[in-house]
Design a protein around this motif. Structure first.
Motif, PDB file in Angstrom:
ATOM      1  N   ALA A  71      33.621  39.031  23.975  1.00 58.39           N
ATOM      2  CA  ALA A  71      33.457  39.572  25.051  1.00 58.39           C
ATOM      3  C   ALA A  71      34.958  39.570  25.740  1.00 58.39           C
ATOM      4  CB  ALA A  71      33.695  37.929  26.331  1.00 58.39           C
ATOM      5  N   ILE A  72      35.502  40.468  26.821  1.00 58.08           N
ATOM      6  CA  ILE A  72      36.284  40.695  27.567  1.00 58.08           C
ATOM      7  C   ILE A  72      37.607  39.853  27.810  1.00 58.08           C
ATOM      8  CG2 ILE A  72      37.652  42.476  28.636  1.00 58.08           C
ATOM      9  CD1 ILE A  72      35.298  43.761  29.317  1.00 58.08           C
ATOM     10  N   LYS A  73      38.752  39.782  27.262  1.00 56.43           N
ATOM     11  CA  LYS A  73      39.724  38.928  27.347  1.00 56.43           C
ATOM     12  C   LYS A  73      39.743  39.556  29.184  1.00 56.43           C
ATOM     13  CE  LYS A  73      40.027  36.178  23.946  1.00 56.43           C
ATOM     14  NZ  LYS A  73      38.976  34.609  24.089  1.00 56.43           N
ATOM     15  N   VAL A  74      39.821  38.202  30.297  1.00 59.24           N
ATOM     16  CA  VAL A  74      40.335  37.898  31.685  1.00 59.24           C
ATOM     17  C   VAL A  74      42.207  37.004  31.678  1.00 59.24           C
ATOM     18  CG1 VAL A  74      38.421  38.717  32.322  1.00 59.24           C
ATOM     19  CG2 VAL A  74      38.753  36.639  32.008  1.00 59.24           C
ATOM     20  N   PRO A  75      42.606  37.125  32.552  1.00 62.98           N
ATOM     21  CA  PRO A  75      43.472  36.289  33.000  1.00 62.98           C
ATOM     22  C   PRO A  75      42.608  34.604  32.714  1.00 62.98           C
ATOM     23  CG  PRO A  75      43.562  37.193  34.682  1.00 62.98           C
ATOM     24  CD  PRO A  75      42.822  38.015  33.409  1.00 62.98           C
ATOM     25  N   GLY A  76      43.030  33.540  31.435  1.00 68.55           N
ATOM     26  CA  GLY A  76      42.149  32.594  31.620  1.00 68.55           C
ATOM     27  C   GLY A  76      41.279  32.225  31.173  1.00 68.55           C
ATOM     28  N   GLY A  77      40.550  33.099  30.344  1.00 65.42           N
ATOM     29  CA  GLY A  77      39.773  33.149  29.952  1.00 65.42           C
ATOM     30  C   GLY A  77      38.535  34.355  29.066  1.00 65.42           C
ATOM     31  N   ALA A  78      37.593  34.931  29.345  1.00 57.41           N
ATOM     32  CA  ALA A  78      36.816  35.846  28.287  1.00 57.41           C
ATOM     33  C   ALA A  78      36.400  35.653  29.548  1.00 57.41           C
ATOM     34  CB  ALA A  78      36.463  35.132  26.965  1.00 57.41           C
ATOM     35  N   ALA A  79      35.401  37.196  29.103  1.00 55.67           N
ATOM     36  CA  ALA A  79      34.123  37.683  30.136  1.00 55.67           C
ATOM     37  C   ALA A  79      33.170  38.799  29.278  1.00 55.67           C
ATOM     38  CB  ALA A  79      34.625  38.720  31.378  1.00 55.67           C
TER      39      ALA A  79
END
Length: 197
Positions: A71-79
């Motif tokens: 998954a792609i890292k995004v602010p506060g988590g993964a997408a």
């Protein structure tokens, strides 16, 4: 239970994040689809209410396995933002897991409509009051919620005439409440009632 008031708050806060990430639409790209026969929209909606927090983890693991790549890292988590086709033919455009807040946010493609009323029937979700951030969901956003065994399943659609489910948020109520408390988040909402089996 006081902690129940935090689940829709956290879910509404993160709906803005889910809407603001660009979504690419990729078709059959040869990704690993082991276990795809298990992953259906009905399963995503019902497993958390049947198993509690472990049901949210199971849904997350199944979606990541279906995706078949990191998954792609995004602010506060993964997408997961390149789309997933489920075993029942429904498409998820975007999945964002806000690990610290205990929220798994899922955007459902409207190309093949899954009726919001059917999702509400499967989960026992009922309408809840407007959230404190109208710009996050908009005045026409329809939110339904079911809470059971420490989990909230929130369902939504964005347009007043729309009949399709467009967003699912699976919320670990205790983790979301702790996150809201630690971060000073206090928005007035009408909390959903616990679903009776």
């Amino acid at each position: 239970m006081e902690i129940l008031k935090f689940a829709p708050i956290i879910a509404s806060i993160f709906s803005l994040g889910a809407c603001s990430i660009a979504v690419s639409h990729v078709g059959g790209d040869g990704t690993d689809r082991r276990g795809v026969d298990l992953v259906t929209l009905a399963r995503i909606l019902q497993l958390p209410l049947a198993r509690g927090v472990s049901g949210i983890r199971a849904v997350s693991e199944e979606l990541h396995r279906l995706h078949g790549k990191p998954a792609i890292k995004v602010p506060g988590g993964a997408a997961i933002e390149d789309g997933l086709i489920l075993a029942d033919g429904y498409r998820l455009n975007l999945v964002i897991e806000y690990e610290d807040a205990g929220v798994l946010s899922i955007s459902v493609d409207e190309g093949r409509c899954f009726p919001l009323e059917e999702a509400a029937r499967l989960t026992g979700a009922r309408p809840i009051g407007a959230v404190g951030y109208p710009y996050a969901e908009g005045p026409d956003y329809d939110t339904r919620s079911a809470v059971k065994d420490g989990v909230e399943v929130a369902l939504g659609r964005f347009a007043p005439a729309e009949k399709c489910l467009t967003e699912i948020r699976l919320v670990d109520v205790a983790k979301a409440g702790k996150f809201a408390e630690e971060n000073g988040i206090d928005l007035p909402v009408k909390a959903p009632k616990e679903v009776r089996p």
